[in-house]
Design a protein around this motif. Structure first.
Motif, mmCIF file in Angstrom:
data_model
loop_
_atom_site.group_PDB
_atom_site.id
_atom_site.type_symbol
_atom_site.label_atom_id
_atom_site.label_comp_id
_atom_site.label_asym_id
_atom_site.label_seq_id
_atom_site.Cartn_x
_atom_site.Cartn_y
_atom_site.Cartn_z
ATOM 1 N N ILE A 31 64.008 11.418 26.062
ATOM 2 C CA ILE A 31 63.712 10.808 24.843
ATOM 3 C C ILE A 31 64.826 10.856 23.822
ATOM 4 O O ILE A 31 64.833 9.747 23.321
ATOM 5 C CB ILE A 31 62.506 11.961 23.919
ATOM 6 N N PHE A 32 65.846 11.583 24.234
ATOM 7 C CA PHE A 32 67.099 11.340 23.353
ATOM 8 C C PHE A 32 68.153 10.149 23.970
ATOM 9 O O PHE A 32 68.662 9.573 23.299
ATOM 10 C CB PHE A 32 67.597 12.796 23.201
ATOM 11 N N VAL A 38 70.340 7.859 21.578
ATOM 12 C CA VAL A 38 71.212 8.790 20.412
ATOM 13 C C VAL A 38 72.505 8.530 20.468
ATOM 14 O O VAL A 38 73.074 8.935 21.599
ATOM 15 C CB VAL A 38 70.638 10.091 20.581
ATOM 16 N N MET A 47 72.750 16.463 11.725
ATOM 17 C CA MET A 47 72.273 17.777 12.280
ATOM 18 C C MET A 47 72.891 19.107 11.794
ATOM 19 O O MET A 47 72.095 20.034 11.329
ATOM 20 C CB MET A 47 71.900 17.938 13.847
ATOM 21 N N TRP A 51 70.724 21.371 9.193
ATOM 22 C CA TRP A 51 70.715 22.956 9.242
ATOM 23 C C TRP A 51 71.315 23.585 8.157
ATOM 24 O O TRP A 51 71.001 24.746 7.684
ATOM 25 C CB TRP A 51 70.871 23.358 10.517
ATOM 26 N N GLY A 63 68.007 12.342 4.166
ATOM 27 C CA GLY A 63 67.293 11.466 5.079
ATOM 28 C C GLY A 63 66.004 12.008 5.100
ATOM 29 O O GLY A 63 65.408 12.745 4.511
ATOM 30 N N HIS A 69 60.841 10.743 12.982
ATOM 31 C CA HIS A 69 59.781 11.082 13.900
ATOM 32 C C HIS A 69 58.553 10.201 14.209
ATOM 33 O O HIS A 69 58.011 10.069 15.226
ATOM 34 C CB HIS A 69 59.588 12.525 14.031
ATOM 35 N N LEU A 72 59.697 7.471 16.134
ATOM 36 C CA LEU A 72 59.931 7.644 17.506
ATOM 37 C C LEU A 72 58.658 7.952 18.338
ATOM 38 O O LEU A 72 58.411 7.354 19.403
ATOM 39 C CB LEU A 72 60.572 9.095 17.523
ATOM 40 N N ILE A 113 58.724 23.498 10.325
ATOM 41 C CA ILE A 113 59.053 22.033 10.380
ATOM 42 C C ILE A 113 58.278 21.570 11.559
ATOM 43 O O ILE A 113 57.845 20.445 11.447
ATOM 44 C CB ILE A 113 60.637 21.750 10.240
ATOM 45 N N MET A 117 55.342 18.788 11.387
ATOM 46 C CA MET A 117 55.661 17.466 12.087
ATOM 47 C C MET A 117 54.609 17.110 12.980
ATOM 48 O O MET A 117 54.121 15.894 13.043
ATOM 49 C CB MET A 117 57.085 17.505 12.964
#
Ligand code: HEM
Length: 131
Positions: A31-32, A38, A47, A51, A63, A69, A72, A113, A117
């Motif tokens: 997926i990445f 990416v 990232m 965090w 963001g 997502h 995505l 999260i 999501m």
């Protein structure tokens, strides 16, 4: 004894290790690497900021992860299996490297999260308008 997550350097170690594991994972790695293709040079610092903002309350991440997502999910379905895999890799990475109250906290935040999501991705748009 392992140390706790104290600063940005620790976050960098966590994030770099996590995405190293993610890229090797058959379920979510593609997926990445293949769906989103990416650009790691841009994604990783984003990232670290994300965090650091979550764990240390610094407002440096700008963001909207939910929108990213949702977009995505239009390209490849993000369902229970994908979220469970993401969480397992994240929790294992934290536990391999750190221990302490911030290590526990970052896992709780990630869990909340991820679950939110997942829930939002699966919620149909509301048909009721509250005026
Ligand atoms: C099924 C699980 C997940 C998958 C497959 C996934 C995949 C991705 C991908 C491919 C991107 C890069 C999008 C792009 O650059 O075009 C991304 C961005 C991001 N992800 Fe995830 N993700 C997942 C879960 C999560 C969770 C649970 C969190 C938070 C706890 C998270 C936080 C983020 C953030 C902050 C970004 C950057 C958004 C931005 O561009 O500002 N992801 N994710």
């Amino acid at each position: 004894m392992k140390k706790d997550i104290h600063n940005r350097e620790d976050i960098i170690q966590l994030v770099d290790t996590f995405y190293g594991m993610v890229q090797e994972n058959n379920k979510i790695g593609p997926i990445f690497t293949e769906v989103a293709k990416v650009d790691w040079v841009h994604h990783l610092p984003k990232m670290y900021d994300f965090w650091e903002s979550i764990l240390f309350g610094k407002a440096i991440y700008k963001g909207n992860p939910m929108l990213v997502h949702f977009a995505l999910n239009d390209k490849t379905s993000l369902q229970t299996a994908e979220f469970e895999t993401w969480k397992t890799i994240f929790f294992n990475t934290v536990d391999d490297l750190f221990e302490g109250s911030n290590a526990e906290l970052i896992k709780q935040k990630a869990q909340s999260i991820a679950d939110l999501m997942h829930f939002k991705i699966n919620s149909p748009p509301s048909k009721i308008k509250i005026v």
